[in-house]
Motif scaffolding. Structure first.
Motif, PDB file in Angstrom:
ATOM      1  N   GLU A 410      -8.257 -15.920   7.274  1.00  0.00           N
ATOM      2  CA  GLU A 410      -7.911 -16.375   5.918  1.00  0.00           C
ATOM      3  C   GLU A 410      -9.039 -16.898   5.295  1.00  0.00           C
ATOM      4  OE1 GLU A 410      -3.471 -18.997   6.492  1.00  0.00           O
ATOM      5  OE2 GLU A 410      -5.099 -20.236   6.394  1.00  0.00           O
ATOM      6  N   GLY A 411      -9.863 -16.865   6.411  1.00  0.00           N
ATOM      7  CA  GLY A 411     -11.879 -17.271   5.688  1.00  0.00           C
ATOM      8  C   GLY A 411     -11.730 -16.223   4.807  1.00  0.00           C
ATOM      9  N   HIS A 412     -11.899 -15.204   5.820  1.00  0.00           N
ATOM     10  CA  HIS A 412     -12.397 -13.591   5.355  1.00  0.00           C
ATOM     11  C   HIS A 412     -12.287 -13.582   4.343  1.00  0.00           C
ATOM     12  CE1 HIS A 412     -14.999 -14.412   8.938  1.00  0.00           C
ATOM     13  NE2 HIS A 412     -13.947 -13.780   9.954  1.00  0.00           N
ATOM     14  N   ARG A 413     -10.743 -13.464   3.973  1.00  0.00           N
ATOM     15  CA  ARG A 413      -9.520 -13.061   3.241  1.00  0.00           C
ATOM     16  C   ARG A 413     -10.576 -13.424   2.339  1.00  0.00           C
ATOM     17  NH1 ARG A 413      -3.356 -10.886   5.331  1.00  0.00           N
ATOM     18  NH2 ARG A 413      -4.460  -9.358   6.542  1.00  0.00           N
ATOM     19  N   HIS A 414      -9.903 -14.563   2.440  1.00  0.00           N
ATOM     20  CA  HIS A 414     -10.826 -15.584   1.156  1.00  0.00           C
ATOM     21  C   HIS A 414     -12.258 -14.894   0.611  1.00  0.00           C
ATOM     22  CE1 HIS A 414     -12.097 -18.742  -1.543  1.00  0.00           C
ATOM     23  NE2 HIS A 414     -11.174 -19.330  -1.532  1.00  0.00           N
ATOM     24  N   PHE A 417     -11.293 -12.060  -1.794  1.00  0.00           N
ATOM     25  CA  PHE A 417     -10.518 -11.811  -2.393  1.00  0.00           C
ATOM     26  C   PHE A 417     -11.508 -12.285  -4.001  1.00  0.00           C
ATOM     27  CE2 PHE A 417      -7.609 -14.413  -5.104  1.00  0.00           C
ATOM     28  CZ  PHE A 417      -6.788 -13.179  -6.167  1.00  0.00           C
ATOM     29  N   VAL A 418     -12.471 -13.917  -3.302  1.00  0.00           N
ATOM     30  CA  VAL A 418     -12.617 -14.578  -4.424  1.00  0.00           C
ATOM     31  C   VAL A 418     -13.914 -13.344  -5.122  1.00  0.00           C
ATOM     32  CG1 VAL A 418     -14.453 -15.636  -4.807  1.00  0.00           C
ATOM     33  CG2 VAL A 418     -12.352 -16.192  -4.028  1.00  0.00           C
ATOM     34  N   LYS A 419     -14.343 -12.630  -3.693  1.00  0.00           N
ATOM     35  CA  LYS A 419     -15.739 -11.690  -4.207  1.00  0.00           C
ATOM     36  C   LYS A 419     -14.572 -10.237  -5.787  1.00  0.00           C
ATOM     37  CE  LYS A 419     -18.610  -8.343  -2.658  1.00  0.00           C
ATOM     38  NZ  LYS A 419     -19.810  -7.952  -1.835  1.00  0.00           N
ATOM     39  N   LYS A 479      -5.938  -7.798  -0.697  1.00  0.00           N
ATOM     40  CA  LYS A 479      -5.133  -9.394   0.124  1.00  0.00           C
ATOM     41  C   LYS A 479      -5.351 -10.185  -0.033  1.00  0.00           C
ATOM     42  CE  LYS A 479      -4.736  -5.729   4.927  1.00  0.00           C
ATOM     43  NZ  LYS A 479      -4.601  -5.421   6.021  1.00  0.00           N
ATOM     44  N   ARG A 480      -4.073 -10.845  -0.194  1.00  0.00           N
ATOM     45  CA  ARG A 480      -4.496 -11.826  -0.495  1.00  0.00           C
ATOM     46  C   ARG A 480      -4.847 -12.425   0.661  1.00  0.00           C
ATOM     47  NH1 ARG A 480       1.927 -12.222  -2.779  1.00  0.00           N
ATOM     48  NH2 ARG A 480       1.984 -10.735  -0.989  1.00  0.00           N
ATOM     49  N   PHE A 481      -5.518 -13.783   0.121  1.00  0.00           N
ATOM     50  CA  PHE A 481      -5.871 -15.052   1.658  1.00  0.00           C
ATOM     51  C   PHE A 481      -4.366 -15.533   1.718  1.00  0.00           C
ATOM     52  CE2 PHE A 481      -7.026 -16.796  -2.338  1.00  0.00           C
ATOM     53  CZ  PHE A 481      -6.882 -18.475  -2.235  1.00  0.00           C
ATOM     54  N   TRP A 482      -3.432 -15.918   1.150  1.00  0.00           N
ATOM     55  CA  TRP A 482      -2.420 -17.030   1.862  1.00  0.00           C
ATOM     56  C   TRP A 482      -1.301 -16.343   2.593  1.00  0.00           C
ATOM     57  CZ3 TRP A 482      -4.654 -15.448  -2.944  1.00  0.00           C
ATOM     58  CH2 TRP A 482      -3.294 -14.049  -4.524  1.00  0.00           C
TER      59      TRP A 482
END
Length: 482
Positions: A410-414, A417-419, A479-482
């Motif tokens: 989730e941290g990697h995807r977050h 996603f934010v970038k 991809k979503r992080f949630w």
């Protein structure tokens, strides 16, 4: 270990004198002289861990206190603390306190960092069915040759409803001007070790076991704290970065109200209107800051600089007004006493786990950005402006709820996603500047200046639209992080 509930108010020394002679505080106060020595490592490991460590001397008595300050904010504090008597000015850090485990080998480097010297007056106040201890502290924080005055009020609830703290706080404000306090004495001392700078949003401390109501409280406190920290700098140094971050804090707060609307309904609508008003009052000074940064030295630069000073005069006047001064107090009170159980989804959504609530909110705003951003190149400027508004709320939601999604994947995807969302926001922002710059120049009265064209956003709209459409497509594919 004990929990405190208290309301902290900042007050000028002469205003404190008005309060003492007003008759509101019955009876003679209990007085004490306190000298608190705060300890930390040279690398400030205690503060970085979200704690403060002090030994307070009052007469012959010495008490060591460790406070978990990292999660507290914005006037209304709920803090954990560990307290014990000590014989001298050497802290005792054993297994009964959390610091040895947090600091590891650095615990041996703990040493005095600064002192806070206080003359304390305290009263016991009865407000309705509540009992409150009012403490008025006057003194200074001292770190080497640097000093900073301290004058503040703390209202600690001994029994009764937290609403009583605010009711009595308003009685105080009717006599002497106060502002919601967000700085602990420890933070005042730490600020002496370096120049006070603008405050960006701090990470919101959320845990997976929290309810949506609890998460909302932490988020609102974070926003209020960010605003107050930056607001305090503006009359002193008129710092452009502090003004920008104050406006960011107001936008974050308004976005939080929108994100949690399924829970709070229309409650707080008046507060949202007031937040919008205050942000707009700061807007002209912000526009001039942006133009001044773009302008070259010369007559137009000097003209904008003069206008900026006038605009900051208005900012300072607005912030000192009763309307603005009480706004954060009103927000804190609303958070402390609001009951949303009567709204359509208040009780159901409020008792939902924060993580589940976050998933629904993030899905909702992602769909808005995805839908509104379709066919970007064919939209007119007004319709296109709706996309960055939704993207901004999604970004704030992603920041607010980040602590609920801390598993490795989730941290990697977050981050990814934010970038991708940041890239889209940057492109949308450039397009928006291109569309609105002429209106801003016209509103500020400099559109007719021969050099005004150099202040406008530049770029070929066709290429910018194409790049923005590509950024939107990349965002949708992320991809979503949630």
């Amino acid at each position: 270990m004990a929990d405190e509930v208290e309301l902290k108010l900042e007050i000028a020394s002469d205003e404190a004198g008005k309060l003492e002679t007003s008759g509101l505080l019955a009876g003679a106060p209990k007085k004490a002289r306190q000298i608190s020595t705060y300890f930390d490592t040279p690398d400030r490991d205690v503060a970085k861990a979200g704690f403060s460590l002090r030994i307070r001397r009052s007469g012959k008595k010495r008490v060591q206190t460790i406070k978990a300050d990292g999660a507290s904010a914005a006037g209304l504090f709920i803090r954990s603390e560990w307290e014990r008597p000590v014989e001298d000015d050497s802290p005792i850090l054993d297994y009964m306190t959390p610091l040895p485990a947090l600091l590891g080998d650095a615990v041996g480097a703990v040493a005095p960092a600064f002192e806070v010297k206080i003359d304390r007056s305290s009263w016991i106040v009865v407000e309705g069915e509540a009992t409150i201890e009012l403490v008025l502290d006057r003194g200074e924080a001292v770190a080497g040759e640097r000093r900073s005055p301290v004058c503040e009020i703390e209202l600690e609830l001994k029994s009764g409803n937290p609403a009583a703290l605010f009711a009595f706080g308003r009685k105080i404000d009717a006599i002497a001007q106060v502002r919601l306090g967000v700085l602990s004495k420890a933070e005042r001392g730490y600020r002496l070790t370096g120049a006070a700078a603008m405050a960006k949003a701090e990470p919101v401390t959320l845990s997976v076991g929290m309810t949506a109501v609890q998460a909302f409280g932490q988020i609102v406190q974070s926003c209020v704290r960010q605003f107050r920290l930056n607001e305090a700098l503006l009359p002193v140094n008129r710092d452009a970065a502090a003004l920008h971050q104050a406006r960011v804090a107001l936008r974050r707060l308004r976005s939080a109200f929108s994100i949690f609307k399924p829970m709070i309904g229309d409650s707080g609508a008046e507060l949202r209107d007031e937040l919008r008003w205050l942000a707009s009052e700061l807007g002209q000074a912000r526009d001039l800051d942006v133009l001044l940064k773009r302008a070259e030295a010369g007559p137009l630069y000097d003209r904008i600089a003069t206008m900026r000073e006038v605009a900051y005069d208005r900012v300072c006047e607005t912030l000192s007004s009763a309307r603005a001064r009480r706004l954060m107090f009103d927000v804190a009170e609303w958070m402390a006493v609001a009951d949303w159980s009567g709204t359509a989804g208040g009780e159901r959504e409020g008792n939902r786990l924060a993580r589940d609530f976050a998933v629904k909110a993030l899905d909702r705003y992602r769909r808005k950005v995805k839908r509104k951003g379709r066919n970007l190149e064919q939209l007119d400027d007004e319709a296109r402006h709706e996309v960055p508004k939704s993207a901004k709320k999604l970004r704030y939601a992603a920041d607010f709820f980040a602590g609920l999604f801390e598993r490795k994947r989730e941290g990697h995807r977050h981050k990814r996603f934010v970038k991708s969302l940041e890239t889209l926001q940057d492109q949308l922002g450039t397009l928006n500047d291109l569309a609105t710059a002429p209106k801003v120049l016209q509103r500020l009265g400099v559109a007719e200046d021969p050099d005004a064209a150099d202040l406008m956003a530049h770029g070929k709209k066709g290429k910018l639209l194409e790049a923005t459409a590509d950024a939107h497509e990349d965002f949708v594919d992320t991809k979503r992080f949630w």
